[in-house]
Design a protein around this motif. Structure first.
Motif, PDB file in Angstrom:
ATOM      1  N   VAL A  78       0.918  -1.331  -0.113  1.00  0.00           N
ATOM      2  CA  VAL A  78       0.259   0.029  -0.154  1.00  0.00           C
ATOM      3  C   VAL A  78       0.997   1.256  -0.122  1.00  0.00           C
ATOM      4  CG1 VAL A  78      -0.336   0.195   2.624  1.00  0.00           C
ATOM      5  CG2 VAL A  78      -1.923   1.198   1.036  1.00  0.00           C
ATOM      6  N   VAL A  79       1.952   1.325   0.534  1.00  0.00           N
ATOM      7  CA  VAL A  79       2.622   2.300   0.982  1.00  0.00           C
ATOM      8  C   VAL A  79       3.573   2.799  -0.675  1.00  0.00           C
ATOM      9  CG1 VAL A  79       5.092   3.356   1.896  1.00  0.00           C
ATOM     10  CG2 VAL A  79       3.400   2.108   3.217  1.00  0.00           C
ATOM     11  N   THR A  80       4.046   1.733  -1.169  1.00  0.00           N
ATOM     12  CA  THR A  80       4.582   1.774  -2.658  1.00  0.00           C
ATOM     13  C   THR A  80       3.688   2.308  -3.616  1.00  0.00           C
ATOM     14  OG1 THR A  80       4.222  -0.416  -3.043  1.00  0.00           O
ATOM     15  CG2 THR A  80       6.367   0.204  -2.135  1.00  0.00           C
ATOM     16  N   SER A  81       2.219   1.851  -3.455  1.00  0.00           N
ATOM     17  CA  SER A  81       1.351   2.242  -4.621  1.00  0.00           C
ATOM     18  C   SER A  81       0.933   3.458  -4.351  1.00  0.00           C
ATOM     19  CB  SER A  81       0.005   1.159  -4.219  1.00  0.00           C
ATOM     20  OG  SER A  81       0.237  -0.224  -4.538  1.00  0.00           O
ATOM     21  N   VAL A  82       0.770   4.167  -3.138  1.00  0.00           N
ATOM     22  CA  VAL A  82       0.578   5.392  -2.686  1.00  0.00           C
ATOM     23  C   VAL A  82       1.683   6.484  -3.016  1.00  0.00           C
ATOM     24  CG1 VAL A  82       0.252   7.166  -0.954  1.00  0.00           C
ATOM     25  CG2 VAL A  82      -0.914   4.924  -0.888  1.00  0.00           C
ATOM     26  N   ALA A  83       2.961   5.713  -2.960  1.00  0.00           N
ATOM     27  CA  ALA A  83       4.006   6.722  -3.321  1.00  0.00           C
ATOM     28  C   ALA A  83       3.934   6.774  -4.890  1.00  0.00           C
ATOM     29  CB  ALA A  83       5.439   5.916  -2.764  1.00  0.00           C
ATOM     30  N   LYS A  84       3.981   5.768  -5.609  1.00  0.00           N
ATOM     31  CA  LYS A  84       3.832   5.683  -7.009  1.00  0.00           C
ATOM     32  C   LYS A  84       2.708   6.552  -7.696  1.00  0.00           C
ATOM     33  CE  LYS A  84       6.017   1.117  -7.661  1.00  0.00           C
ATOM     34  NZ  LYS A  84       5.794  -0.080  -8.390  1.00  0.00           N
ATOM     35  N   ALA A  85       1.723   6.623  -7.018  1.00  0.00           N
ATOM     36  CA  ALA A  85       0.516   7.655  -7.515  1.00  0.00           C
ATOM     37  C   ALA A  85       1.018   8.688  -7.017  1.00  0.00           C
ATOM     38  CB  ALA A  85      -0.577   7.243  -6.650  1.00  0.00           C
ATOM     39  N   PHE A  86       1.858   9.229  -6.166  1.00  0.00           N
ATOM     40  CA  PHE A  86       2.112  10.781  -5.865  1.00  0.00           C
ATOM     41  C   PHE A  86       3.138  11.078  -6.783  1.00  0.00           C
ATOM     42  CE2 PHE A  86       5.094  13.565  -3.783  1.00  0.00           C
ATOM     43  CZ  PHE A  86       4.343  14.632  -3.421  1.00  0.00           C
ATOM     44  N   SER A  87       3.978  10.265  -7.689  1.00  0.00           N
ATOM     45  CA  SER A  87       5.076  10.596  -8.412  1.00  0.00           C
ATOM     46  C   SER A  87       4.643  11.053  -9.775  1.00  0.00           C
ATOM     47  CB  SER A  87       5.907   9.749  -8.575  1.00  0.00           C
ATOM     48  OG  SER A  87       6.480   9.305  -7.256  1.00  0.00           O
ATOM     49  N   LEU A  88       4.210  12.101 -10.105  1.00  0.00           N
ATOM     50  CA  LEU A  88       3.697  12.423 -11.423  1.00  0.00           C
ATOM     51  C   LEU A  88       4.533  13.211 -12.385  1.00  0.00           C
ATOM     52  CD1 LEU A  88       0.258  14.225 -10.061  1.00  0.00           C
ATOM     53  CD2 LEU A  88       0.679  11.656 -10.998  1.00  0.00           C
ATOM     54  N   GLY A  89       5.794  12.613 -12.241  1.00  0.00           N
ATOM     55  CA  GLY A  89       6.760  13.219 -13.590  1.00  0.00           C
ATOM     56  C   GLY A  89       7.091  14.668 -13.331  1.00  0.00           C
ATOM     57  N   HIS A  90       7.181  15.114 -14.295  1.00  0.00           N
ATOM     58  CA  HIS A  90       7.466  16.824 -14.389  1.00  0.00           C
ATOM     59  C   HIS A  90       6.405  17.565 -14.351  1.00  0.00           C
ATOM     60  CE1 HIS A  90       8.013  16.199 -18.891  1.00  0.00           C
ATOM     61  NE2 HIS A  90       6.734  16.640 -18.791  1.00  0.00           N
ATOM     62  N   THR A  91       5.182  16.917 -13.838  1.00  0.00           N
ATOM     63  CA  THR A  91       3.839  17.867 -13.587  1.00  0.00           C
ATOM     64  C   THR A  91       4.112  19.412 -12.969  1.00  0.00           C
ATOM     65  OG1 THR A  91       2.579  15.862 -13.633  1.00  0.00           O
ATOM     66  CG2 THR A  91       1.695  17.989 -12.761  1.00  0.00           C
ATOM     67  N   PRO A  92       5.047  19.177 -11.982  1.00  0.00           N
ATOM     68  CA  PRO A  92       5.218  20.568 -11.127  1.00  0.00           C
ATOM     69  C   PRO A  92       5.994  21.580 -12.124  1.00  0.00           C
ATOM     70  CG  PRO A  92       5.875  18.700  -9.810  1.00  0.00           C
ATOM     71  CD  PRO A  92       5.574  18.154 -11.189  1.00  0.00           C
ATOM     72  N   VAL A  93       6.872  21.255 -13.102  1.00  0.00           N
ATOM     73  CA  VAL A  93       7.375  22.056 -13.841  1.00  0.00           C
ATOM     74  C   VAL A  93       6.493  22.484 -14.954  1.00  0.00           C
ATOM     75  CG1 VAL A  93       8.564  20.730 -15.842  1.00  0.00           C
ATOM     76  CG2 VAL A  93       9.723  22.579 -15.002  1.00  0.00           C
ATOM     77  N   ASP A  94       5.502  21.791 -15.474  1.00  0.00           N
ATOM     78  CA  ASP A  94       4.350  22.416 -16.153  1.00  0.00           C
ATOM     79  C   ASP A  94       3.758  23.681 -15.546  1.00  0.00           C
ATOM     80  OD1 ASP A  94       4.921  20.058 -17.780  1.00  0.00           O
ATOM     81  OD2 ASP A  94       3.124  19.129 -17.110  1.00  0.00           O
ATOM     82  N   ILE A  95       3.457  23.466 -14.364  1.00  0.00           N
ATOM     83  CA  ILE A  95       2.979  24.569 -13.519  1.00  0.00           C
ATOM     84  C   ILE A  95       3.760  25.696 -13.479  1.00  0.00           C
ATOM     85  CG2 ILE A  95       2.074  25.270 -11.536  1.00  0.00           C
ATOM     86  CD1 ILE A  95       1.246  22.319 -10.817  1.00  0.00           C
ATOM     87  N   PHE A  96       5.011  25.842 -13.262  1.00  0.00           N
ATOM     88  CA  PHE A  96       6.087  26.690 -13.323  1.00  0.00           C
ATOM     89  C   PHE A  96       6.344  27.270 -14.667  1.00  0.00           C
ATOM     90  CE2 PHE A  96       6.475  25.327  -9.041  1.00  0.00           C
ATOM     91  CZ  PHE A  96       6.999  26.314  -8.362  1.00  0.00           C
ATOM     92  N   ILE A  97       6.295  26.566 -15.836  1.00  0.00           N
ATOM     93  CA  ILE A  97       6.580  27.351 -17.229  1.00  0.00           C
ATOM     94  C   ILE A  97       5.191  28.147 -17.328  1.00  0.00           C
ATOM     95  CG2 ILE A  97       6.394  26.595 -19.482  1.00  0.00           C
ATOM     96  CD1 ILE A  97       9.195  26.305 -18.293  1.00  0.00           C
ATOM     97  N   VAL A  98       3.759  27.516 -16.975  1.00  0.00           N
ATOM     98  CA  VAL A  98       2.711  28.286 -17.223  1.00  0.00           C
ATOM     99  C   VAL A  98       2.712  29.722 -16.287  1.00  0.00           C
ATOM    100  CG1 VAL A  98       0.372  28.403 -16.869  1.00  0.00           C
ATOM    101  CG2 VAL A  98       1.292  26.424 -17.602  1.00  0.00           C
ATOM    102  N   LEU A  99       3.230  29.442 -15.173  1.00  0.00           N
ATOM    103  CA  LEU A  99       3.612  30.787 -14.303  1.00  0.00           C
ATOM    104  C   LEU A  99       4.492  31.751 -14.657  1.00  0.00           C
ATOM    105  CD1 LEU A  99       3.623  29.278 -10.561  1.00  0.00           C
ATOM    106  CD2 LEU A  99       2.114  30.883 -11.333  1.00  0.00           C
TER     107      LEU A  99
END
Length: 403
Positions: free
Chosen positions: A53-74
């Motif tokens: 369950v820990v590894t499944s939640v952790a993997k779901a949390f990892s969304l690649g470079h999604t944060p940098v998408d947000i910062f490029i828009v910003l």
């Protein structure tokens, strides 16, 4: 009458306080610091010892470079605010690039030099620690160092992730800046569709003419354009009041749902690059949310998203987000290497990384911010009532990346 209403709305928007922009940066920076903990711990040889369950939640949390998408828009959004208000780039292209260089390059080169010194002093950073970090070795090589100094390391798969793997997006954003005037011309001459079309075409060319630059993510140019368009909607006097009052929050929610569906394979998207599609959905959602939040501030509303992104902690993190972006990964790697050296079990190491490694990264990144970033920030004007970024403000760079 509509033009007068639009001008009044734009004037109101120019006086509101946009602290939530820093808050978004701060939360995204924290997200990436946590995500790198997940990446490192789940790449350990003894990962099977963690509950499923820990590894499944952790993997779901990892969304690649999604944060940098947000910062490029910003980035596109913030850089467009003074242009949308005044109708021009202050100081022309040369002045714009000079301001961007002053904002981005000193902290970047400081992090480059400090990391090189760490690699020379700490054998584990040269030899590897048996985790995901090892893909970033070697760093002390002439071609790798030169490519990073010239901000061209994103152009070659052999350079792009070497050393501190988050640096690639600094190079990509730096290169996007030189196309800002072209996107602005497209926006003025042909409107939002023309601007986005030009960005999509230019961003797709390196991938489709076999230059081997797919990992450089030049499709981020379209995300930058989305930010410009959102800023134009919120701050341009010619923008329609009715357009500002569309249900942007609902649109943002729908696009987020679409991203989740694509990311976790809940829908089938044949003949489409799912990574790029996901980036476009995140870009659209971020742009819509930025318009929604400005309208909320203008109307005095306080939706949950605005309260969260305007919180004191989020805004404080945002003020140092670029330094946190540049510094967190080496600090977390060294913390993890120490835990591995002492044979700390993976479960305990995960907890220690979360409650010690991440706060340590934040604290040391703040010291880096004070020493190498703050001296190069142009002072913000003292607001009479409240303020938004003007031509004398310095929007923060990408600030975040998950490789």
């Amino acid at each position: 009458m509509l033009n007068e209403q639009a001008a009044n709305a734009a004037n109101t928007a120019s006086r509101i306080h946009l602290g939530h922009l820093d808050g978004i940066r701060g939360l995204a920076a924290l997200w990436v610091a946590l995500e790198h903990v997940v990446t490192e711990v789940l790449s350990r040889a003894d990962v099977a010892a963690l509950p499923a369950v820990v590894t499944s939640v952790a993997k779901a949390f990892s969304l690649g470079h999604t944060p940098v998408d947000i910062f490029i828009v910003l980035s596109g959004y913030c850089l467009m605010i003074p242009v949308a208000r005044s109708g021009r780039i202050s100081g022309g292209l040369s002045g714009f690039i000079a301001r961007r260089a002053r904002r981005i390059l000193p902290p970047y080169y400081a992090s480059l030099g400090l990391f090189a010194l760490l690699v020379l002093l700490v054998p584990a950073l040269r030899e590897g620690i048996g985790t995901h970090y090892d893909v970033h070795i070697p760093f002390i090589k002439l071609d790798v160092l030169v490519s990073h100094v010239l901000l061209l390391h994103n152009m070659n798969p052999s350079w792009i992730y070497q050393g501190n793997g988050v640096w690639w997006s600094v190079a990509t954003e730096w290169q996007i800046y030189f196309l800002f005037p072209l996107l602005l011309i497209a926006l003025r001459k042909g409107g939002w569709i023309a601007c986005l079309f030009v960005a999509l075409v230019l961003g797709a060319l390196p991938r489709h003419i076999s230059l081997g630059l797919g990992e450089a993510c030049f499709h981020f140019l379209a995300l930058f354009a989305m930010g410009m368009i959102a800023s134009s909607i919120s701050f341009s006097p010619s923008s329609s009041v009715r357009l500002r009052q569309l249900p942007w929050g609902v649109l943002a929610s729908v696009l987020v749902a679409g991203f989740v569906a694509v990311k976790f394979n809940l829908v089938h998207v044949p003949r489409i690059n799912e990574v790029i599609l996901g980036d476009m959905l995140v870009g659209g959602a971020t742009s819509a949310m930025l318009i929604f939040l400005v309208e909320s501030v203008t109307k005095g509303a306080k939706p949950v998203a605005l309260r969260l992104t305007s919180s004191q902690f989020a805004v404080w993190l945002g003020l140092m987000s670029y330094s946190l972006y540049l510094c967190h990964y080496p600090i977390e790697i060294l913390t993890h290497a120490a835990l591995l050296h002492h044979n700390i079990p993976i479960g305990a190491a995960f907890v220690v990384m979360l409650i010690v490694g991440v706060p340590l990264a934040i604290g040391l990144s703040y010291l880096f911010h004070v020493a190498f970033e703050r001296p190069f920030l142009r002072p913000r004007p003292i607001p009479i009532a409240a303020s938004v970024p003007t031509s004398s403000d310095e929007p923060r760079p990408v600030g975040v990346s998950a490789e």
